[in-house]
Design an enzyme around this catalytic site. Sequence first.
Site, short mmCIF file in Angstrom:
data_model
loop_
_atom_site.label_atom_id
_atom_site.label_comp_id
_atom_site.label_asym_id
_atom_site.label_seq_id
_atom_site.Cartn_x
_atom_site.Cartn_y
_atom_site.Cartn_z
N ARG A 93 46.94 102.20 56.00
CA ARG A 93 46.83 103.14 54.87
C ARG A 93 47.64 104.41 55.07
O ARG A 93 48.01 105.07 54.11
CB ARG A 93 45.36 103.47 54.60
CG ARG A 93 44.63 102.33 53.89
CD ARG A 93 43.14 102.53 53.86
NE ARG A 93 42.56 102.41 55.18
CZ ARG A 93 41.27 102.60 55.46
NH1 ARG A 93 40.45 102.92 54.49
NH2 ARG A 93 40.81 102.45 56.68
N GLN A 94 47.93 104.77 56.32
CA GLN A 94 48.76 105.97 56.57
C GLN A 94 50.22 105.50 56.52
O GLN A 94 50.88 105.34 57.54
CB GLN A 94 48.40 106.59 57.92
CG GLN A 94 49.16 107.86 58.26
CD GLN A 94 48.68 109.10 57.52
OE1 GLN A 94 47.54 109.15 57.06
NE2 GLN A 94 49.54 110.10 57.38
N HIS A 126 47.05 96.33 53.85
CA HIS A 126 47.05 97.38 52.83
C HIS A 126 48.47 97.92 52.65
O HIS A 126 48.89 98.84 53.34
CB HIS A 126 46.09 98.48 53.25
CG HIS A 126 45.80 99.45 52.16
ND1 HIS A 126 44.81 99.26 51.23
CD2 HIS A 126 46.41 100.59 51.83
CE1 HIS A 126 44.81 100.25 50.39
NE2 HIS A 126 45.78 101.09 50.73
N ASP A 170 41.34 100.37 41.54
CA ASP A 170 42.55 101.18 41.32
C ASP A 170 43.71 100.25 40.94
O ASP A 170 43.61 99.03 41.08
CB ASP A 170 42.90 102.01 42.57
CG ASP A 170 42.87 101.19 43.84
OD1 ASP A 170 43.21 99.99 43.78
OD2 ASP A 170 42.49 101.73 44.90
N LYS A 193 42.34 105.29 39.49
CA LYS A 193 41.60 106.08 40.49
C LYS A 193 42.40 107.30 40.92
O LYS A 193 43.60 107.22 41.13
CB LYS A 193 41.32 105.19 41.72
CG LYS A 193 40.67 105.90 42.88
CD LYS A 193 40.18 104.90 43.94
CE LYS A 193 41.13 104.77 45.10
NZ LYS A 193 40.66 103.87 46.16
N SER A 224 35.55 101.43 53.12
CA SER A 224 35.49 102.22 54.36
C SER A 224 34.39 103.26 54.25
O SER A 224 33.26 103.06 54.68
CB SER A 224 36.87 102.83 54.57
OG SER A 224 36.86 103.71 55.64
N GLY A 226 33.12 103.97 51.46
CA GLY A 226 32.33 103.47 50.33
C GLY A 226 32.43 104.36 49.11
O GLY A 226 31.87 104.04 48.06
#
Length: 298
Positions: A93-94, A126, A170, A193, A224, A226
């Site tokens: 995700r980063q 991801h 999203d 989102k 993660s 939530g």
Amino acid sequence: MDRVALHGFPGEEQPAQLLAQALGVTANLVRTHRFPDGEIVPRVAGAARTVLVYRSLADPNEKLVELLLACDAWRRAGAERLVLVAPYLCYMRQDAVFAPGEPVSQKVVAELLGRSFDRIVTVDAHLHRTRRLDDLAPDTQWTNLAAAPAIAAHLSRMDMPDDLLILGPDCESAPWVQALAGAVHREAATFAKTRLSDRHVTLALAETTAIKGRPVLLVDDICSSGGTLAAAAAWLAEGGASHIDVVVTHALFSHETQSQLVKVGVRHIHSCDSCIHPTNRISLAPVLAQALSQEITR
Ligand code: R5P
């Protein structure tokens, strides 16, 4: 020396064993000794010419060092090909510098793993800004599988009302939400989102999507904190959804988060077994075995 063997780590015996069975290979366990100062030494049970290494990378900070040390041990024991099977691939995700002074962790971790493994197989990595894992470490062979077929097979064994809405939190979730909805022949939609912080998001849904009195299945790749699914469930409960169920590929959330999701109206939460979690109901072994069958016959 065996041609192919699978090696796994304590804590993940069950999914590793299911995969070994599906492939018809033996499963071995890496044993790690911890020295009094906290340093570790993994000890591998020999090697094969091709070693399939089952190591999912949730909670990665210590696992990464152990895994890289074990790779050295397999090579020294004679392995010619190392294939990492990491159903959950960490730090994806980063994928950008979001604030000055930050790294692009996604690239660092992909390059690090790519230096030790010939091939890396993962599930629902991801990827938002990066299109393909090959773009991160081009000298490694990457396989990014979709969990959708395993989830669709699971759903088809359950009671699925005709008017079930399959909803992603999203716009990035649209590809896997559509793949799943297409496979089970139900309507798909996605929220828009906006992330406000690590744990808080706001959501909006097109007015044309009917919710009142309707069963909804929320689908996400990762849960993660939530925050995303809690906001979605609260929105749907407010809108009068008849049932709210959740399916996630990678369950990274805590017990407290699970209780929170139930509190805001979620009925059932089912997850794939990429991360060991009480909500695991869906084995990824068939999907992984299909992608790895070429390793057995090569
Ligand atoms: C975001 O793009 C992902 O698809 C998930 O929605 C997100 O990672 C979930 O995170 P959390 O559970 O912390 O809201």
